[in-house]
Design a protein around this motif. Sequence first.
Motif, PDB file in Angstrom:
ATOM      1  N   GLY A 272     -54.160 -23.650  19.313  1.00  0.00           N
ATOM      2  CA  GLY A 272     -53.414 -23.934  20.476  1.00  0.00           C
ATOM      3  C   GLY A 272     -53.131 -22.409  20.812  1.00  0.00           C
ATOM      4  N   THR A 273     -53.365 -21.063  19.908  1.00  0.00           N
ATOM      5  CA  THR A 273     -53.165 -20.012  20.310  1.00  0.00           C
ATOM      6  C   THR A 273     -54.257 -19.490  21.449  1.00  0.00           C
ATOM      7  N   GLN A 274     -54.247 -18.588  22.083  1.00  0.00           N
ATOM      8  CA  GLN A 274     -54.914 -17.860  22.882  1.00  0.00           C
ATOM      9  C   GLN A 274     -56.194 -17.515  21.914  1.00  0.00           C
ATOM     10  N   HIS A 275     -56.030 -17.016  20.874  1.00  0.00           N
ATOM     11  CA  HIS A 275     -57.321 -16.425  19.781  1.00  0.00           C
ATOM     12  C   HIS A 275     -57.790 -17.651  19.254  1.00  0.00           C
ATOM     13  N   GLY A 276     -57.451 -18.907  19.270  1.00  0.00           N
ATOM     14  CA  GLY A 276     -57.950 -19.885  18.392  1.00  0.00           C
ATOM     15  C   GLY A 276     -57.529 -20.268  17.059  1.00  0.00           C
ATOM     16  N   PRO A 277     -57.639 -21.091  16.374  1.00  0.00           N
ATOM     17  CA  PRO A 277     -57.229 -21.274  15.073  1.00  0.00           C
ATOM     18  C   PRO A 277     -58.050 -20.387  14.131  1.00  0.00           C
ATOM     19  N   ARG A 278     -57.418 -19.560  13.106  1.00  0.00           N
ATOM     20  CA  ARG A 278     -58.355 -18.709  12.372  1.00  0.00           C
ATOM     21  C   ARG A 278     -57.047 -18.592  11.101  1.00  0.00           C
ATOM     22  N   ALA A 279     -57.598 -18.315   9.908  1.00  0.00           N
ATOM     23  CA  ALA A 279     -56.925 -17.778   8.839  1.00  0.00           C
ATOM     24  C   ALA A 279     -57.530 -16.787   8.026  1.00  0.00           C
ATOM     25  N   ALA A 280     -56.917 -15.880   7.386  1.00  0.00           N
ATOM     26  CA  ALA A 280     -57.536 -14.673   6.694  1.00  0.00           C
ATOM     27  C   ALA A 280     -56.532 -14.487   5.366  1.00  0.00           C
ATOM     28  N   PHE A 281     -57.066 -14.502   4.166  1.00  0.00           N
ATOM     29  CA  PHE A 281     -56.086 -13.987   2.989  1.00  0.00           C
ATOM     30  C   PHE A 281     -56.052 -12.625   2.603  1.00  0.00           C
ATOM     31  N   GLY A 282     -57.059 -11.960   3.059  1.00  0.00           N
ATOM     32  CA  GLY A 282     -57.174 -10.345   3.093  1.00  0.00           C
ATOM     33  C   GLY A 282     -57.181  -9.810   1.412  1.00  0.00           C
ATOM     34  N   PRO A 322     -66.972 -19.829  11.992  1.00  0.00           N
ATOM     35  CA  PRO A 322     -66.819 -20.988  11.120  1.00  0.00           C
ATOM     36  C   PRO A 322     -65.738 -21.904  11.439  1.00  0.00           C
ATOM     37  N   ASP A 323     -65.760 -23.305  10.682  1.00  0.00           N
ATOM     38  CA  ASP A 323     -64.986 -24.374  11.305  1.00  0.00           C
ATOM     39  C   ASP A 323     -63.619 -24.266  10.393  1.00  0.00           C
ATOM     40  N   TYR A 324     -62.383 -24.606  11.221  1.00  0.00           N
ATOM     41  CA  TYR A 324     -61.053 -24.360  10.733  1.00  0.00           C
ATOM     42  C   TYR A 324     -60.382 -25.638  10.938  1.00  0.00           C
ATOM     43  N   THR A 325     -59.781 -26.131   9.858  1.00  0.00           N
ATOM     44  CA  THR A 325     -58.535 -26.901  10.032  1.00  0.00           C
ATOM     45  C   THR A 325     -57.232 -26.374   9.421  1.00  0.00           C
ATOM     46  N   ILE A 326     -56.138 -26.570  10.299  1.00  0.00           N
ATOM     47  CA  ILE A 326     -54.937 -26.109   9.913  1.00  0.00           C
ATOM     48  C   ILE A 326     -53.967 -27.090  10.076  1.00  0.00           C
ATOM     49  N   ARG A 338     -58.220 -25.242   5.961  1.00  0.00           N
ATOM     50  CA  ARG A 338     -59.688 -25.397   5.457  1.00  0.00           C
ATOM     51  C   ARG A 338     -60.509 -24.538   6.389  1.00  0.00           C
ATOM     52  N   GLN A 339     -61.359 -23.606   5.766  1.00  0.00           N
ATOM     53  CA  GLN A 339     -62.371 -22.748   6.559  1.00  0.00           C
ATOM     54  C   GLN A 339     -63.492 -22.940   5.786  1.00  0.00           C
ATOM     55  N   SER A 340     -64.717 -23.197   6.592  1.00  0.00           N
ATOM     56  CA  SER A 340     -65.950 -23.494   5.964  1.00  0.00           C
ATOM     57  C   SER A 340     -67.003 -23.277   6.871  1.00  0.00           C
ATOM     58  N   GLY A 341     -68.156 -22.957   6.573  1.00  0.00           N
ATOM     59  CA  GLY A 341     -69.404 -22.682   7.230  1.00  0.00           C
ATOM     60  C   GLY A 341     -70.648 -22.970   6.326  1.00  0.00           C
ATOM     61  N   ARG A 342     -71.823 -22.968   7.278  1.00  0.00           N
ATOM     62  CA  ARG A 342     -73.137 -22.973   6.477  1.00  0.00           C
ATOM     63  C   ARG A 342     -73.984 -22.119   7.240  1.00  0.00           C
ATOM     64  N   THR A 343     -74.898 -21.711   6.528  1.00  0.00           N
ATOM     65  CA  THR A 343     -76.122 -20.953   7.590  1.00  0.00           C
ATOM     66  C   THR A 343     -77.326 -21.004   6.509  1.00  0.00           C
ATOM     67  N   THR A 344     -78.571 -21.471   7.323  1.00  0.00           N
ATOM     68  CA  THR A 344     -79.616 -21.457   6.873  1.00  0.00           C
ATOM     69  C   THR A 344     -80.773 -20.511   7.391  1.00  0.00           C
ATOM     70  N   ALA A 360     -63.044 -22.390   1.988  1.00  0.00           N
ATOM     71  CA  ALA A 360     -61.829 -21.964   1.491  1.00  0.00           C
ATOM     72  C   ALA A 360     -60.789 -23.034   1.657  1.00  0.00           C
ATOM     73  N   ASP A 361     -60.264 -23.261   0.884  1.00  0.00           N
ATOM     74  CA  ASP A 361     -59.115 -24.255   1.149  1.00  0.00           C
ATOM     75  C   ASP A 361     -57.634 -23.581   0.643  1.00  0.00           C
ATOM     76  N   GLY A 362     -56.803 -23.517   1.526  1.00  0.00           N
ATOM     77  CA  GLY A 362     -55.624 -22.875   1.281  1.00  0.00           C
ATOM     78  C   GLY A 362     -54.304 -23.762   1.298  1.00  0.00           C
ATOM     79  N   VAL A 363     -53.242 -23.572   0.522  1.00  0.00           N
ATOM     80  CA  VAL A 363     -51.972 -23.963   0.635  1.00  0.00           C
ATOM     81  C   VAL A 363     -50.800 -22.883   0.515  1.00  0.00           C
ATOM     82  N   LEU A 364     -49.907 -23.052   1.449  1.00  0.00           N
ATOM     83  CA  LEU A 364     -49.036 -22.150   1.658  1.00  0.00           C
ATOM     84  C   LEU A 364     -47.642 -22.748   1.698  1.00  0.00           C
ATOM     85  N   THR A 365     -46.898 -22.331   0.502  1.00  0.00           N
ATOM     86  CA  THR A 365     -45.384 -22.798   0.674  1.00  0.00           C
ATOM     87  C   THR A 365     -44.334 -21.943   1.207  1.00  0.00           C
TER      88      THR A 365
END
Length: 370
Positions: A272-282, A322-326, A338-344, A360-365
Motif C-alpha cells: 500500500g505504500t507508494q514504493h510497493g511492498p518490499r523487504a531487505a535484511f541487508g 520478485p513476489d512478496y507477501t508481507i 516471504r520474498q521469492s522468485g524464479r528465472t530460467t 526468503a521467509d522472515g519473521v520479526l518480533t
Amino acid sequence: MRRRVCVLAMAVGAGAGVVVSVVGPVPAHAAAAKRPDLVVTSVSASPTQVAPGGSLKVRDTTRNRGRRAAPRSVTRYVLSTDTKLDRRDVRLRDRVVKRLKPRRGDTTRALTVRVPAATKPGRYRLLACADARKKVRESNERNNCRATRTRLTVVRAASTWPSSGWVQVDVSARVDVAERSMSRSAGFATADQQDIRLDGAGTGWLQFAKGRPVSLAWLWSKATAAGTRMHESHGQTDTSCRWDASTKFTRSAPLDVQRDGAPAGGTIEFPGTQHGPRAAFGLQQTLGSVETPRLDCVGQNIGNVSPVPRLELREYWWHQKPDYTIAWSSATSKVTWRQSGRTTYTSPGGTATESQSYQADGVLTLRPKR
C-alpha cells in the motif's frame, strides 16, 4: 412405561413339578447401547501462541460411534488449563454439527476462533466437546471431549500501537533463505542448493499511518548465520570418460554488522505504500567455500570444480521483480514476509538451459523500546 420380562423356571422334584414366575426390569445398559454416541476423534489449533483478542484456526472431527443416527448437535471449543471441562474454562465458540448416521463423522475446515480479550495469559489446552448443549441422548455421556496434543500459550497483549507517527522498537529477526540452481549443456550438468538461517537483533523505527504500519527500518546490533551447501556436477573428458564431483559442507558464524565502518540495516515497506511492498535484511556475506575435486571414471583427480562452491547469505539478486507477501500482527507484534522468485534461461537452439529459484521467509518480533 417400564418394560418388564417374565422368566419361567421349572424345578423337578421326586413327585410333582413346580413352575416359578420371575418378573424384573430390562437392564438399562441394553437400551442405552442402541443410542447414538457423539465423540470428537481429532482436534488441532494454530498458531500455538496468541494474544488476548487474537484468533486461532481450529479443526476438529465429530463422529457418531453409536448404533442410531444422531440429530443435529453443537460442538463447543474452550480453553482449559487441564484436559477436563469445567466452569473455569474459557468459552470460545460453538459450531453446528449436521445429523450423523451411525459411524459417520463431520469434519470442519480451518475455523476462525477468537480468544476473548479478558483471557488471562498462560498455557492452555483447547478442548472440543461434542453435544455441548446436551440435546442428544447418548449411550455414553462421558466421552464427548478431546484436547489438543500441544499446549497453547496466551501471551500478554502487545502495547497499543499509535494510529499514526513513529515508534522506536527493538527488533529480533529470523530469516530462512533457500536457493536452488540447475544447469545443463552438451556433456555437462550441475546442481546446487543452499539453505541458510539468519538470527539477529537490532533497533529501529516503525512508522504508522491510519492505524496500519507503513515502513520499518532498523540497524543490526548482532547477528549469526548457519547453513548448508550441496553441489553435484558431472561431465565428459576429451577421452569420453565421465567425471563426477559432489560436496556437502555446513558452516555457522557470527555476521559482520558493519559495512565500511557503518552499521548494516534492514528495511520493510508494507503493501500500500507508494514504493510497493518490499523487504531487505541487508547482511550479504560469504560463510565459507570448499575446493571440490573432479574424479574421472578411474577415480583420478582431474582438477577442482570451477568456480569453487560457496555458501553465501544474500538477498534476491535478479533483475526480475520478485513476489512478496508481507503480513502484520498487532496482537503479537510480529511482521512476516516471504520474498521469492524464479528465472530460467534457454540458449538459442536449446543446447543449454539454466534455472534458478530463491525464497526468503522472515519473521520479526517488535517491542516498543523502553
